[in-house]
Design a protein around this motif. Sequence first.
Motif, PDB file in Angstrom:
ATOM      1  N   VAL A  40       1.024  -1.308   0.204  1.00 31.97           N
ATOM      2  CA  VAL A  40       0.477   0.350  -0.048  1.00 31.97           C
ATOM      3  C   VAL A  40       0.731   1.333   0.037  1.00 31.97           C
ATOM      4  N   GLY A  41       2.100   1.235   0.693  1.00 25.37           N
ATOM      5  CA  GLY A  41       3.017   2.193   0.312  1.00 25.37           C
ATOM      6  C   GLY A  41       3.638   2.658  -0.515  1.00 25.37           C
ATOM      7  N   VAL A  42       4.274   1.991  -1.691  1.00 21.23           N
ATOM      8  CA  VAL A  42       4.355   1.948  -2.830  1.00 21.23           C
ATOM      9  C   VAL A  42       3.122   2.620  -4.074  1.00 21.23           C
ATOM     10  N   TYR A  92      -1.500   1.811  -8.765  1.00 26.06           N
ATOM     11  CA  TYR A  92      -2.689   1.469  -7.670  1.00 26.06           C
ATOM     12  C   TYR A  92      -4.217   2.284  -7.470  1.00 26.06           C
ATOM     13  N   SER A  93      -5.246   1.834  -7.767  1.00 24.52           N
ATOM     14  CA  SER A  93      -6.494   2.803  -7.859  1.00 24.52           C
ATOM     15  C   SER A  93      -7.576   1.209  -7.973  1.00 24.52           C
ATOM     16  N   ASN A  94      -8.448   1.983  -7.056  1.00 28.75           N
ATOM     17  CA  ASN A  94      -9.752   1.213  -7.590  1.00 28.75           C
ATOM     18  C   ASN A  94     -10.896   1.603  -8.461  1.00 28.75           C
ATOM     19  N   GLU A 113      -0.560  -5.026  -5.428  1.00 26.83           N
ATOM     20  CA  GLU A 113      -1.184  -6.606  -4.972  1.00 26.83           C
ATOM     21  C   GLU A 113       0.169  -7.363  -5.278  1.00 26.83           C
ATOM     22  N   ALA A 114       0.804  -6.992  -6.389  1.00 29.96           N
ATOM     23  CA  ALA A 114       2.126  -8.254  -6.011  1.00 29.96           C
ATOM     24  C   ALA A 114       2.930  -8.316  -5.397  1.00 29.96           C
TER      25      ALA A 114
END
Length: 319
Positions: free
Chosen positions: A208-210, A246-248, A283-284
């Motif tokens: 999540v930090g990345v 990274y996002s929804n 996610e990875a």
Amino acid sequence: MFEWWQRIVDHFVYGTLGLSPDSPAGSALDFFLFDTVKILFLLTVIIFLVTFIRSYFPTEKVRDWLAGKHPLVGHVAAALFGIITPFCSCSAIPLFLGFLQARIPLGVTFSYLISAPMNNEIAIAMLFSLFGWKITAFYIGFGLLVAIVAGIIIGKMDLEDEILIKPPAVTPPEIEEVKIPISERIKEAWDYTVDILRKVSLYVIAGVGVGAWIHGYVPADLIVKYAGGDAWYAVPLATILGVPMYSNAAGVMPLIEVLTQKGMQMGTALSFMMAITALSLPEAMILKKILSLKLIAIFFGTVALGIMIIGYIFNALLG
């Protein structure tokens, strides 16, 4: 569901700390605090519930039911189930892990993991409101197709040995009949949940930090500059640029609207959206504690290739 937590985070970041919502630091910190707590909460609740429920219902019955059906049935059901779970790519991992622990076939679990962030009802509602029913219908249909086909491909590759967190042993039928006190079931479920959290929590925080850094500091104009034209490489480039982000669906949809307004073809923009929502570097990083690098690479490569193909089809149909 998490609006209350979002309000608390917003008040802390923008009120207590005095950061601006428009600043990269404020946006990144807000994103990090909100998603870290949300994902860890979902991990705790879903793993505990799946483990507790599994103590009452032997999971081999689910596998037996799936075994008695055409293999396509499980993939279609998992992909459709993804529509009603409003998760981003990282938030979908707890339920994905729950499916693995319940010994659902590997390919079927991947059909869910791909579909949930890409095809959920938030994405559908926002697409419809911004672009109308035609584009929304194309997106849903092809999104489900990617999830189902990719799940089938992964399922046929016999990669079960690439799962690092093994499910608990199946309880023999004769033992299953023994009356186990509910307090003992709760304790066993909680102990198992804590054990899993110890193994994956650091990866969640790092991932999540990345994602938060990318969310706050990667400018949209950079994407438009290199993937906004109609060149043949626009679709694969947009997909590659989307994977690390990274996002929804709710977070990326306004960006998709801006990109199309600035001249990006609809298929290219939707490929970019699919890559952001279905795949991400965070996610990875989280999956690294659950799956081998080989399986993660196959998962990302298969889905990315499917997204690129869909992007070209979108451009041909909608261009």
